[in-house]
Design a protein around this motif. Structure first.
Motif, short mmCIF file in Angstrom:
data_model
loop_
_atom_site.label_atom_id
_atom_site.label_comp_id
_atom_site.label_asym_id
_atom_site.label_seq_id
_atom_site.Cartn_x
_atom_site.Cartn_y
_atom_site.Cartn_z
N UNK A 133 0.78 -1.22 0.00
CA UNK A 133 0.00 0.00 0.00
C UNK A 133 0.82 1.27 0.00
N UNK A 134 2.15 1.16 0.10
CA UNK A 134 3.01 2.35 0.08
C UNK A 134 3.97 2.27 -1.10
N UNK A 135 4.14 3.38 -1.78
CA UNK A 135 5.15 3.44 -2.82
C UNK A 135 6.53 3.50 -2.18
N UNK A 136 7.54 3.06 -2.92
CA UNK A 136 8.91 3.15 -2.43
C UNK A 136 9.28 4.63 -2.33
N UNK A 145 -1.75 12.18 14.98
CA UNK A 145 -2.92 11.65 14.27
C UNK A 145 -2.66 10.25 13.71
N UNK A 146 -1.51 9.69 14.04
CA UNK A 146 -1.12 8.35 13.59
C UNK A 146 -1.22 8.25 12.06
N UNK A 147 -0.40 9.06 11.41
CA UNK A 147 -0.39 9.14 9.96
C UNK A 147 1.06 9.14 9.46
N UNK A 148 1.21 8.87 8.18
CA UNK A 148 2.49 9.04 7.50
C UNK A 148 2.35 10.17 6.50
N UNK A 149 3.39 10.97 6.39
CA UNK A 149 3.42 11.94 5.30
C UNK A 149 4.59 11.60 4.38
N UNK A 150 4.36 11.82 3.11
CA UNK A 150 5.41 11.57 2.12
C UNK A 150 6.47 12.64 2.29
N UNK A 151 7.66 12.22 2.66
CA UNK A 151 8.75 13.16 2.95
C UNK A 151 9.58 13.43 1.70
N UNK A 152 9.87 12.37 0.95
CA UNK A 152 10.66 12.49 -0.29
C UNK A 152 10.23 11.35 -1.20
N UNK A 153 9.62 11.68 -2.33
CA UNK A 153 9.10 10.64 -3.21
C UNK A 153 10.13 10.09 -4.18
N UNK A 154 11.38 10.54 -4.11
CA UNK A 154 12.43 9.99 -4.95
C UNK A 154 12.74 8.57 -4.49
N UNK A 155 12.42 7.58 -5.32
CA UNK A 155 12.60 6.18 -4.95
C UNK A 155 14.01 5.67 -5.22
N UNK A 156 14.86 6.49 -5.79
CA UNK A 156 16.21 6.04 -6.15
C UNK A 156 17.21 6.34 -5.05
N UNK A 157 16.89 5.90 -3.82
CA UNK A 157 17.76 6.20 -2.70
C UNK A 157 18.70 5.05 -2.34
N UNK A 158 18.62 3.93 -3.07
CA UNK A 158 19.36 2.72 -2.68
C UNK A 158 20.86 2.96 -2.49
N UNK A 159 21.50 3.51 -3.50
CA UNK A 159 22.95 3.70 -3.44
C UNK A 159 23.33 4.71 -2.37
N UNK A 160 22.59 5.81 -2.32
CA UNK A 160 22.90 6.84 -1.33
C UNK A 160 22.66 6.33 0.09
N UNK A 161 21.61 5.56 0.28
CA UNK A 161 21.31 5.04 1.61
C UNK A 161 22.37 4.03 2.04
#
Length: 261
Positions: A133-136, A145-161
């Protein structure tokens, strides 16, 4: 051990200590000076918000507290399965969930974990790889309010992370990586120079709850304290390096989560 290293070790050890006779003449804290605190919760950035489910009775929670403590261990290998949104919701609530508020002028939160003076200096950020139910993307937890907010929608974080985690691929590739970032002034407002000790103690409270909650729902985690500070902070959009500003925030602790084999 040279003299410089010995001196730095001695300075660091002072963080471990409680109040002493020498603290009597210290500058009053901002609370003692009756200065206003900063908000006890980070405001929304206004991006996409996801309401988290709370029907935890639907989870197959197993084990008594005795069994969970006995079986708890650091787990670095995970099954190639996604977490459900309900499982992630349960883990977020278990580690930073807000039970109620108190106070008016300087409100505080009472949560599912203890915190010195109920200051709760941590914000939770998530690098999501595999959650139903969540995009990468990178998310920020909104505990009020027990919610998530999209902080950064760039999904190409693998190498940097992976680089920010000093090459620990097991953590970067996990279904979700929790990163706890501290807003130090929340605790400094009340405790002044002693705040650093209490913030680090609070980090242990949060992560141990994650261990036990993971164990209860068939997941595993592993606390990660080894990371590149500037790279992690930059990846989360924080200003790297030291700062004396009251809104300063920096990453402090991380933990990957995945289904157990």
């Amino acid at each position: 051990m040279n003299d410089k290293t010995r001196y730095e070790i001695m300075k660091n050890r002072e963080l471990l200590k409680g109040y002493g006779a020498g603290d009597a003449g210290a500058e009053e804290t901002d609370q003692q000076q009756k200065l206003p605190s900063i908000p006890c919760l980070q405001p929304k950035r206004g991006t996409a918000v996801i309401k988290l489910p709370e029907n935890y009775e639907a989870l197959p929670v197993t084990g008594t507290i005795l069994e969970l403590i006995r079986s708890r261990e650091s787990r670095r290998k995970y099954a190639g399965l996604p977490l459900s949104l309900l499982e992630l919701s349960f883990l977020l609530w278990s580690t930073q969930g807000v039970r109620h508020f108190a106070g008016h002028k300087n409100p505080v939160t009472f949560r599912t974990v203890p915190s010195a003076g109920s200051r709760h200096p941590f914000e939770t950020f998530l690098f999501v790889n595999q959650v139903e139910g969540l995009q990468k993307a990178v998310y920020h937890y909104l505990p009020e309010e027990h919610e998530l907010e999209l902080w950064d929608e760039d999904a190409n974080f693998d190498e940097e992370l992976t680089g920010a985690l000093c090459g620990q691929t097991f953590a970067a590739s996990a279904p979700v990586l929790f990163v706890w970032a501290s807003v130090p002034y929340r605790t400094e407002w009340r405790y002044g120079l002693k705040a650093a000790k209490y913030i680090l103690v609070d980090a242990g409270h949060v992560c141990e709850n994650l261990y036990l909650a993971c164990e209860a729902i068939g997941c595993g985690t592993c606390a990660v304290g080894a990371y590149d500070q500037d790279r992690m902070d930059e990846l989360l959009g924080f200003t790297p390096g030291p700062s004396a500003e009251k809104d300063y925030i920096c990453s402090v602790y991380a933990a990957p989560v995945g289904k157990r084999h």
